[in-house]
Design a protein around this motif. Sequence first.
Motif, PDB file in Angstrom:
ATOM      1  N   LEU A   1       0.821  -1.214   0.000  1.00  0.00           N
ATOM      2  CA  LEU A   1       0.000   0.000   0.000  1.00  0.00           C
ATOM      3  C   LEU A   1       0.854   1.262   0.000  1.00  0.00           C
ATOM      4  O   LEU A   1       0.533   2.247  -0.680  1.00  0.00           O
ATOM      5  CB  LEU A   1      -0.934   0.006   1.217  1.00  0.00           C
ATOM      6  CG  LEU A   1      -2.087  -1.005   1.192  1.00  0.00           C
ATOM      7  CD1 LEU A   1      -2.835  -0.985   2.513  1.00  0.00           C
ATOM      8  CD2 LEU A   1      -3.040  -0.708   0.035  1.00  0.00           C
ATOM      9  N   THR A   2       1.940   1.266   0.763  1.00  0.00           N
ATOM     10  CA  THR A   2       2.794   2.458   0.806  1.00  0.00           C
ATOM     11  C   THR A   2       3.600   2.622  -0.479  1.00  0.00           C
ATOM     12  O   THR A   2       4.088   3.716  -0.770  1.00  0.00           O
ATOM     13  CB  THR A   2       3.763   2.394   2.002  1.00  0.00           C
ATOM     14  OG1 THR A   2       4.481   1.150   1.972  1.00  0.00           O
ATOM     15  CG2 THR A   2       3.009   2.510   3.316  1.00  0.00           C
ATOM     16  N   ARG A   3       3.721   1.549  -1.251  1.00  0.00           N
ATOM     17  CA  ARG A   3       4.444   1.628  -2.527  1.00  0.00           C
ATOM     18  C   ARG A   3       3.515   1.988  -3.683  1.00  0.00           C
ATOM     19  O   ARG A   3       3.796   2.894  -4.472  1.00  0.00           O
ATOM     20  CB  ARG A   3       5.123   0.274  -2.820  1.00  0.00           C
ATOM     21  CG  ARG A   3       5.727   0.147  -4.221  1.00  0.00           C
ATOM     22  CD  ARG A   3       6.890   1.099  -4.427  1.00  0.00           C
ATOM     23  NE  ARG A   3       7.502   0.918  -5.727  1.00  0.00           N
ATOM     24  CZ  ARG A   3       7.084   1.479  -6.863  1.00  0.00           C
ATOM     25  NH1 ARG A   3       5.996   2.258  -6.831  1.00  0.00           N
ATOM     26  NH2 ARG A   3       7.722   1.277  -7.990  1.00  0.00           N
ATOM     27  N   PHE A   4       2.377   1.300  -3.775  1.00  0.00           N
ATOM     28  CA  PHE A   4       1.490   1.487  -4.927  1.00  0.00           C
ATOM     29  C   PHE A   4       0.224   2.272  -4.599  1.00  0.00           C
ATOM     30  O   PHE A   4      -0.419   2.809  -5.502  1.00  0.00           O
ATOM     31  CB  PHE A   4       1.095   0.123  -5.514  1.00  0.00           C
ATOM     32  CG  PHE A   4       2.266  -0.684  -6.007  1.00  0.00           C
ATOM     33  CD1 PHE A   4       2.871  -0.375  -7.214  1.00  0.00           C
ATOM     34  CD2 PHE A   4       2.768  -1.728  -5.258  1.00  0.00           C
ATOM     35  CE1 PHE A   4       3.951  -1.111  -7.670  1.00  0.00           C
ATOM     36  CE2 PHE A   4       3.842  -2.476  -5.704  1.00  0.00           C
ATOM     37  CZ  PHE A   4       4.444  -2.159  -6.914  1.00  0.00           C
ATOM     38  N   GLY A   5      -0.138   2.302  -3.324  1.00  0.00           N
ATOM     39  CA  GLY A   5      -1.351   2.998  -2.932  1.00  0.00           C
ATOM     40  C   GLY A   5      -2.605   2.212  -3.287  1.00  0.00           C
ATOM     41  O   GLY A   5      -2.554   1.132  -3.868  1.00  0.00           O
ATOM     42  N   LEU A   6      -3.738   2.770  -2.931  1.00  0.00           N
ATOM     43  CA  LEU A   6      -5.037   2.201  -3.265  1.00  0.00           C
ATOM     44  C   LEU A   6      -5.997   3.368  -3.509  1.00  0.00           C
ATOM     45  O   LEU A   6      -6.705   3.810  -2.605  1.00  0.00           O
ATOM     46  CB  LEU A   6      -5.533   1.306  -2.128  1.00  0.00           C
ATOM     47  CG  LEU A   6      -6.768   0.441  -2.418  1.00  0.00           C
ATOM     48  CD1 LEU A   6      -6.464  -0.564  -3.531  1.00  0.00           C
ATOM     49  CD2 LEU A   6      -7.222  -0.302  -1.161  1.00  0.00           C
ATOM     50  N   PRO A   7      -5.992   3.889  -4.733  1.00  0.00           N
ATOM     51  CA  PRO A   7      -6.782   5.090  -5.047  1.00  0.00           C
ATOM     52  C   PRO A   7      -8.252   4.972  -4.656  1.00  0.00           C
ATOM     53  O   PRO A   7      -8.850   5.954  -4.203  1.00  0.00           O
ATOM     54  CB  PRO A   7      -6.625   5.217  -6.571  1.00  0.00           C
ATOM     55  CG  PRO A   7      -5.316   4.545  -6.867  1.00  0.00           C
ATOM     56  CD  PRO A   7      -5.232   3.414  -5.892  1.00  0.00           C
ATOM     57  N   ALA A   8      -8.834   3.784  -4.808  1.00  0.00           N
ATOM     58  CA  ALA A   8     -10.255   3.611  -4.496  1.00  0.00           C
ATOM     59  C   ALA A   8     -10.550   3.894  -3.026  1.00  0.00           C
ATOM     60  O   ALA A   8     -11.653   4.313  -2.672  1.00  0.00           O
ATOM     61  CB  ALA A   8     -10.701   2.198  -4.848  1.00  0.00           C
ATOM     62  N   ALA A   9      -9.546   3.668  -2.175  1.00  0.00           N
ATOM     63  CA  ALA A   9      -9.716   3.915  -0.739  1.00  0.00           C
ATOM     64  C   ALA A   9      -9.049   5.220  -0.310  1.00  0.00           C
ATOM     65  O   ALA A   9      -8.962   5.509   0.882  1.00  0.00           O
ATOM     66  CB  ALA A   9      -9.151   2.749   0.056  1.00  0.00           C
TER      67      ALA A   9
ATOM     68  N   ILE B   1      -5.867   5.964  -0.618  1.00  0.00           N
ATOM     69  CA  ILE B   1      -4.500   5.745  -0.139  1.00  0.00           C
ATOM     70  C   ILE B   1      -3.529   6.025  -1.284  1.00  0.00           C
ATOM     71  O   ILE B   1      -3.637   5.438  -2.363  1.00  0.00           O
ATOM     72  CB  ILE B   1      -4.313   4.305   0.377  1.00  0.00           C
ATOM     73  CG1 ILE B   1      -5.285   4.031   1.529  1.00  0.00           C
ATOM     74  CG2 ILE B   1      -2.865   4.085   0.840  1.00  0.00           C
ATOM     75  CD1 ILE B   1      -5.273   2.582   2.008  1.00  0.00           C
ATOM     76  N   VAL B   2      -2.595   6.921  -1.038  1.00  0.00           N
ATOM     77  CA  VAL B   2      -1.631   7.316  -2.062  1.00  0.00           C
ATOM     78  C   VAL B   2      -0.291   6.658  -1.772  1.00  0.00           C
ATOM     79  O   VAL B   2       0.228   6.738  -0.664  1.00  0.00           O
ATOM     80  CB  VAL B   2      -1.451   8.853  -2.099  1.00  0.00           C
ATOM     81  CG1 VAL B   2      -0.428   9.246  -3.163  1.00  0.00           C
ATOM     82  CG2 VAL B   2      -2.792   9.536  -2.361  1.00  0.00           C
ATOM     83  N   GLY B   3       0.254   5.974  -2.776  1.00  0.00           N
ATOM     84  CA  GLY B   3       1.557   5.340  -2.613  1.00  0.00           C
ATOM     85  C   GLY B   3       2.682   6.361  -2.601  1.00  0.00           C
ATOM     86  O   GLY B   3       2.631   7.353  -3.345  1.00  0.00           O
ATOM     87  N   GLU B   4       3.666   6.141  -1.736  1.00  0.00           N
ATOM     88  CA  GLU B   4       4.816   7.043  -1.652  1.00  0.00           C
ATOM     89  C   GLU B   4       6.110   6.238  -1.708  1.00  0.00           C
ATOM     90  O   GLU B   4       6.718   5.963  -0.673  1.00  0.00           O
ATOM     91  CB  GLU B   4       4.768   7.856  -0.362  1.00  0.00           C
ATOM     92  CG  GLU B   4       3.542   8.740  -0.215  1.00  0.00           C
ATOM     93  CD  GLU B   4       3.562   9.519   1.093  1.00  0.00           C
ATOM     94  OE1 GLU B   4       4.480  10.348   1.277  1.00  0.00           O
ATOM     95  OE2 GLU B   4       2.674   9.268   1.936  1.00  0.00           O
ATOM     96  N   PRO B   5       6.542   5.841  -2.903  1.00  0.00           N
ATOM     97  CA  PRO B   5       7.791   5.075  -3.025  1.00  0.00           C
ATOM     98  C   PRO B   5       8.972   5.836  -2.444  1.00  0.00           C
ATOM     99  O   PRO B   5       9.131   7.035  -2.679  1.00  0.00           O
ATOM    100  CB  PRO B   5       7.945   4.900  -4.545  1.00  0.00           C
ATOM    101  CG  PRO B   5       6.567   5.071  -5.097  1.00  0.00           C
ATOM    102  CD  PRO B   5       5.887   6.066  -4.205  1.00  0.00           C
ATOM    103  N   GLY B   6       9.781   5.148  -1.644  1.00  0.00           N
ATOM    104  CA  GLY B   6      10.952   5.783  -1.057  1.00  0.00           C
ATOM    105  C   GLY B   6      10.676   6.558   0.217  1.00  0.00           C
ATOM    106  O   GLY B   6      11.602   7.112   0.815  1.00  0.00           O
ATOM    107  N   SER B   7       9.416   6.609   0.648  1.00  0.00           N
ATOM    108  CA  SER B   7       9.072   7.342   1.864  1.00  0.00           C
ATOM    109  C   SER B   7       9.547   6.595   3.097  1.00  0.00           C
ATOM    110  O   SER B   7       9.886   5.409   3.040  1.00  0.00           O
ATOM    111  CB  SER B   7       7.557   7.563   1.947  1.00  0.00           C
ATOM    112  OG  SER B   7       6.893   6.318   2.094  1.00  0.00           O
ATOM    113  N   LEU B   8       9.564   7.293   4.238  1.00  0.00           N
ATOM    114  CA  LEU B   8       9.965   6.666   5.492  1.00  0.00           C
ATOM    115  C   LEU B   8       9.025   5.520   5.843  1.00  0.00           C
ATOM    116  O   LEU B   8       9.465   4.462   6.301  1.00  0.00           O
ATOM    117  CB  LEU B   8       9.965   7.710   6.612  1.00  0.00           C
ATOM    118  CG  LEU B   8      10.298   7.181   8.018  1.00  0.00           C
ATOM    119  CD1 LEU B   8      11.700   6.576   8.048  1.00  0.00           C
ATOM    120  CD2 LEU B   8      10.171   8.301   9.055  1.00  0.00           C
ATOM    121  N   GLN B   9       7.723   5.732   5.610  1.00  0.00           N
ATOM    122  CA  GLN B   9       6.751   4.679   5.909  1.00  0.00           C
ATOM    123  C   GLN B   9       7.050   3.416   5.129  1.00  0.00           C
ATOM    124  O   GLN B   9       7.058   2.309   5.684  1.00  0.00           O
ATOM    125  CB  GLN B   9       5.341   5.150   5.524  1.00  0.00           C
ATOM    126  CG  GLN B   9       4.761   6.223   6.406  1.00  0.00           C
ATOM    127  CD  GLN B   9       3.354   6.570   5.945  1.00  0.00           C
ATOM    128  OE1 GLN B   9       2.382   6.011   6.445  1.00  0.00           O
ATOM    129  NE2 GLN B   9       3.227   7.456   4.978  1.00  0.00           N
TER     130      GLN B   9
END
Length: 319
Positions: free
Chosen positions: A246-254, A256-264
């Motif tokens: 989820l933190t890499r690709f996200g889930l637009p329908a929900a 959730i925005v993916g943030e590649p390379g983020s701390l999370q």
Amino acid sequence: MNQQQYHPWLFRIALATAIATLPLMIMGGHVTTKGYGMAVDGWPGSDGQNMFTYPVFGLPTDKFFEHVHRLLGTLVGFLSIVLVIVAFKVDSQKWIRKVAIAVLVCVIIQGILGGTRVTENSVGLAMAHGLFAACVFTLMSFLTMANGKRWIEISNDPPELPTGYGRRLAIAVPLIVLFQYFLGGFLSHFKIGLHPHMSFAVIVLIFVIIEFRYARKSGIKWLKRPAMGMLHICIFQILLGIGAWLTRFGLPAAGIVGEPGSLQQSLFRTVHLMTGILLLMTATLYSIRVFRLHQLNKRNASEQSLSASDSLPNTEGNA
């Protein structure tokens, strides 16, 4: 029979070696996640300097993590040498000494793999370095378990395994977990195989549940506890994998925005990696316990049979 004795210092050194490997692997996992593996040039030196006099503080982030990873590897190597010395000093069991030597040899090989990965700038060697780390940690954990009080108590008074208790399953589960870890390595290092890795996680969970049911039915605490731990770790591992996805690709329908390379994402990936290693270790140690009990039960049955035959009266008449 030469029964195994408990040697507290051998157990403590084995435990310390395994524990010291945890921050080393955490640091290595973070280095892999962030791509810091080539931050420090050269090996065994660091950027042309002696590794031990190379400054730690004030370094850029990538160099700091890679350099500390190398220093922690040196600490584990030192503890492995002490482990062999103590094993030969206090324990007369040849197999314990051999396992201690195997730990030291594996740590040396692991260090060479890590150094060669840098000098050759090889992603394949980086993956091999990570896979082998999980196996070395599992071997260290086994040696710790084999020197613990509970292992020795079980050896002297083993509980009886149910007839036909699943040895094949005990072999299969660690191999399945190792293959899943291998798929995860491909994903981390080569960025391929996401769907096979995700799909195979379901297979791992199914086998772990089956093994947990076997352990629970056995009624043996020495098996039930690691089986329960294995199930919990496996479920947690799947949740971490979902978090990493989820933190890499996200889930637009929900939303959730993916943030590649983020701390999370880095945290999810690193903890996911470490939990995979713990799952492999737990599955392997559980299987070793199963085979240990089979061995002890067989030995006891053989001794009882021998005692029964010795107690039979002599039916042959005297000439």
